[in-house]
Design an enzyme around this catalytic site. Structure first.
Site, PDB file in Angstrom:
ATOM      1  N   HIS A  72     -54.967  47.906 -16.468  1.00 50.70           N
ATOM      2  CA  HIS A  72     -54.128  47.935 -15.276  1.00 50.70           C
ATOM      3  C   HIS A  72     -52.808  47.245 -15.603  1.00 50.70           C
ATOM      4  O   HIS A  72     -51.753  47.837 -15.466  1.00 50.70           O
ATOM      5  CB  HIS A  72     -54.848  47.270 -14.094  1.00 50.70           C
ATOM      6  CG  HIS A  72     -54.126  47.402 -12.791  1.00 50.70           C
ATOM      7  ND1 HIS A  72     -54.710  47.173 -11.568  1.00 50.70           N
ATOM      8  CD2 HIS A  72     -52.847  47.733 -12.512  1.00 50.70           C
ATOM      9  CE1 HIS A  72     -53.828  47.368 -10.602  1.00 50.70           C
ATOM     10  NE2 HIS A  72     -52.687  47.698 -11.145  1.00 50.70           N
ATOM     11  N   TRP A  75     -50.458  40.362 -15.327  1.00 52.62           N
ATOM     12  CA  TRP A  75     -49.709  39.857 -14.180  1.00 52.62           C
ATOM     13  C   TRP A  75     -49.459  38.359 -14.268  1.00 52.62           C
ATOM     14  O   TRP A  75     -50.393  37.597 -14.526  1.00 52.62           O
ATOM     15  CB  TRP A  75     -50.489  40.113 -12.886  1.00 52.62           C
ATOM     16  CG  TRP A  75     -50.819  41.536 -12.599  1.00 52.62           C
ATOM     17  CD1 TRP A  75     -50.282  42.651 -13.180  1.00 52.62           C
ATOM     18  CD2 TRP A  75     -51.781  42.010 -11.647  1.00 52.62           C
ATOM     19  NE1 TRP A  75     -50.845  43.790 -12.641  1.00 52.62           N
ATOM     20  CE2 TRP A  75     -51.766  43.414 -11.696  1.00 52.62           C
ATOM     21  CE3 TRP A  75     -52.639  41.374 -10.751  1.00 52.62           C
ATOM     22  CZ2 TRP A  75     -52.591  44.199 -10.886  1.00 52.62           C
ATOM     23  CZ3 TRP A  75     -53.459  42.156  -9.946  1.00 52.62           C
ATOM     24  CH2 TRP A  75     -53.425  43.553 -10.013  1.00 52.62           C
ATOM     25  N   TYR A  83     -47.516  34.789  -6.137  1.00 55.06           N
ATOM     26  CA  TYR A  83     -46.694  35.354  -7.212  1.00 55.06           C
ATOM     27  C   TYR A  83     -45.417  35.968  -6.666  1.00 55.06           C
ATOM     28  O   TYR A  83     -45.317  36.249  -5.469  1.00 55.06           O
ATOM     29  CB  TYR A  83     -47.480  36.410  -8.002  1.00 55.06           C
ATOM     30  CG  TYR A  83     -47.934  37.609  -7.183  1.00 55.06           C
ATOM     31  CD1 TYR A  83     -49.117  37.573  -6.452  1.00 55.06           C
ATOM     32  CD2 TYR A  83     -47.168  38.782  -7.153  1.00 55.06           C
ATOM     33  CE1 TYR A  83     -49.541  38.661  -5.711  1.00 55.06           C
ATOM     34  CE2 TYR A  83     -47.593  39.881  -6.411  1.00 55.06           C
ATOM     35  CZ  TYR A  83     -48.770  39.815  -5.693  1.00 55.06           C
ATOM     36  OH  TYR A  83     -49.193  40.893  -4.951  1.00 55.06           O
ATOM     37  N   GLU A 130     -45.666  48.792 -13.707  1.00 54.29           N
ATOM     38  CA  GLU A 130     -46.224  47.506 -14.160  1.00 54.29           C
ATOM     39  C   GLU A 130     -45.143  46.625 -14.778  1.00 54.29           C
ATOM     40  O   GLU A 130     -45.112  45.418 -14.569  1.00 54.29           O
ATOM     41  CB  GLU A 130     -47.370  47.743 -15.151  1.00 54.29           C
ATOM     42  CG  GLU A 130     -48.634  48.269 -14.493  1.00 54.29           C
ATOM     43  CD  GLU A 130     -49.205  47.299 -13.457  1.00 54.29           C
ATOM     44  OE1 GLU A 130     -49.360  46.108 -13.778  1.00 54.29           O
ATOM     45  OE2 GLU A 130     -49.491  47.735 -12.329  1.00 54.29           O
ATOM     46  N   LYS A 133     -42.545  45.665 -11.736  1.00 55.51           N
ATOM     47  CA  LYS A 133     -43.115  44.780 -10.720  1.00 55.51           C
ATOM     48  C   LYS A 133     -43.534  43.434 -11.308  1.00 55.51           C
ATOM     49  O   LYS A 133     -43.297  42.401 -10.693  1.00 55.51           O
ATOM     50  CB  LYS A 133     -44.318  45.463 -10.054  1.00 55.51           C
ATOM     51  CG  LYS A 133     -44.961  44.606  -8.962  1.00 55.51           C
ATOM     52  CD  LYS A 133     -46.007  45.386  -8.171  1.00 55.51           C
ATOM     53  CE  LYS A 133     -46.677  44.475  -7.138  1.00 55.51           C
ATOM     54  NZ  LYS A 133     -47.735  45.161  -6.374  1.00 55.51           N
ATOM     55  N   HIS A 134     -44.161  43.438 -12.462  1.00 54.90           N
ATOM     56  CA  HIS A 134     -44.720  42.199 -13.021  1.00 54.90           C
ATOM     57  C   HIS A 134     -43.996  41.712 -14.286  1.00 54.90           C
ATOM     58  O   HIS A 134     -43.706  40.531 -14.426  1.00 54.90           O
ATOM     59  CB  HIS A 134     -46.206  42.395 -13.336  1.00 54.90           C
ATOM     60  CG  HIS A 134     -47.021  42.807 -12.147  1.00 54.90           C
ATOM     61  ND1 HIS A 134     -47.294  41.949 -11.112  1.00 54.90           N
ATOM     62  CD2 HIS A 134     -47.598  43.993 -11.823  1.00 54.90           C
ATOM     63  CE1 HIS A 134     -48.030  42.578 -10.206  1.00 54.90           C
ATOM     64  NE2 HIS A 134     -48.224  43.827 -10.601  1.00 54.90           N
TER      65      HIS A 134
END
Ligand SMILES: *[C@@H]1O[C@H](CO)[C@@H](O)[C@H](O)[C@H]1NC(C)=O
Ligand SMILES: *[C@@H]1O[C@H](CO)[C@@H](O)[C@H](O)[C@H]1NC(C)=O
Ligand SMILES: *[C@@H]1O[C@H](CO)[C@@H](O)[C@H](O)[C@H]1NC(C)=O
Ligand SMILES: *[C@@H]1O[C@H](CO)[C@@H](O)[C@H](O)[C@H]1NC(C)=O
Ligand SMILES: *[C@@H]1O[C@H](CO)[C@@H](O)[C@H](O)[C@H]1NC(C)=O
Ligand SMILES: *[C@@H]1O[C@H](CO)[C@@H](O)[C@H](O)[C@H]1NC(C)=O
Length: 273
Positions: A72, A75, A83, A130, A133-134
């Site tokens: 996934h 993070w 977060y 991914e 966003k992270h």
């Protein structure tokens, strides 16, 4: 012919990137989430110092091999489980495959195409999500941390580290070692799954279920040094929903006939213009 030569030359030159900062790694080096005062060097100690390697078990539609979990992401969380996300709009790239190809990371990309799957088939878009966003939120992967920064090299570092950690965490095998295999008929208890995952790292993992079906696992770390190349230390998850599953859990086999058609629309420019 000429183009071929040029492409070959660029493939040789591209991987000669600068390096992330040289951070102390030994026993006395700072470990994220263990600072007692404000972190001064945010290039060597991750501010969102609780780092989660997150994996999927997708059964319908099914993604990835039948005997392997899939990625996934990786993070960053603050040390209390909260977060921030989407930290840098200017680095919200829409050409992850091209960035990795241009860096000569074809093996990495091939691995991602097998094990980092989107349930709707949009693998490239999923990687972009991914990262945007992270990935953009890691203080230790900030471009300002690099000496002689080469644009997007932190993107390459991020994807390499996600895959490196994923390879060290074969969830299917961890569960199989405790005789926990996907089954359409047998159910498992929350305790036996948590124990099987505890056994391999000495700390708890976080598991997630949907309608009683196991679909995600998160492995929590603190980090010494940069997320690019630091030492990842397994820790108990703090502040996360540490157990999102009921007492009785289904771990279903992947329904391989429901595998999505991959839609990777990205075409790379040669980078020679
Ligand atoms: C650790 O550093 C972070 C980032 O500077 C800061 O927010 C946090 O308060 C620090 N922790 C302690 C216990 O001082
Ligand atoms: C990827 O996209 C960025 C932003 O548009 C661009 O600067 C960079 O050159 C692209 N990289 C490749 C390898 O195409
Ligand atoms: C397993 O759990 C599911 C969902 O709760 C339930 O429908 C099923 O009957 C259970 N199977 C067994 C063998 O207990
Ligand atoms: C690990 O998880 C188990 C099962 O959810 C829980 O009982 C235990 O308290 C957890 N251990 C720690 C140290 O949090
Ligand atoms: C597997 O998925 C296909 C396509 O979605 C569906 O038709 C079939 O019923 C599923 N089989 C099982 C055992 O769930
Ligand atoms: C493929 O992905 C692109 C970009 O995410 C999207 O715009 C397009 O609709 C998708 N095509 C199909 C057939 O799913």
């Amino acid at each position: 012919m000429a183009l071929r030569t040029l492409l070959a030359a660029s493939a040789v030159l591209a991987p000669v990137f600068a390096t992330p900062p040289i951070c102390p790694i030994g026993p006395l080096a700072p470990l994220s989430c263990h600072n007692t005062t404000a972190i001064k060097n945010t290039c060597c100690t991750e501010v969102q110092g609780q780092v989660l390697q997150v994996q999927f078990w997708d059964t319908q539609p099914a993604t990835g091999p039948a005997n392997h979990w899939t990625i996934h992401g990786l993070w960053p969380d603050y040390c209390d489980g909260t977060y921030t996300q989407y930290c840098d709009e200017s680095r919200q790239y829409t050409n992850i495959s091209c960035i990795l190809e241009a860096a000569g990371k074809n093996d990495l990309l091939a691995y991602m195409r097998k094990y980092w799957k989107d349930q709707a088939g949009g693998d490239e878009s999923f990687w972009e999500h991914e990262w945007g966003k992270h990935g953009t939120c890691y203080s230790t992967l900030n471009p300002s941390c690099y000496t002689k920064y080469h644009p997007q090299e932190e993107v390459v570092d991020f994807f390499e580290q996600v895959v490196r950690l994923f390879k060290l965490l074969p969830t299917y095998d961890f569960l199989a070692a405790a005789n926990i295999y996907p089954s359409a008929t047998k159910n498992y208890t929350n305790t036996e799954i948590m124990r099987a995952l505890h056994r391999v790292r000495g700390v708890n993992a976080t598991i997630e279920c949907e309608q009683g079906q196991l679909y995600e696992v998160e492995y929590t770390f603190n980090v010494k040094g940069s997320v690019a190349d630091g030492l990842f230390v397994p820790v108990e998850p703090l502040g996360e929903g540490t157990n999102g599953c009921p007492e009785v859990i289904q771990y279903l086999p992947k329904n391989i006939s429901s595998t999505p058609v991959v839609n990777n629309t990205e075409t790379c420019s040669s980078g020679l213009v």
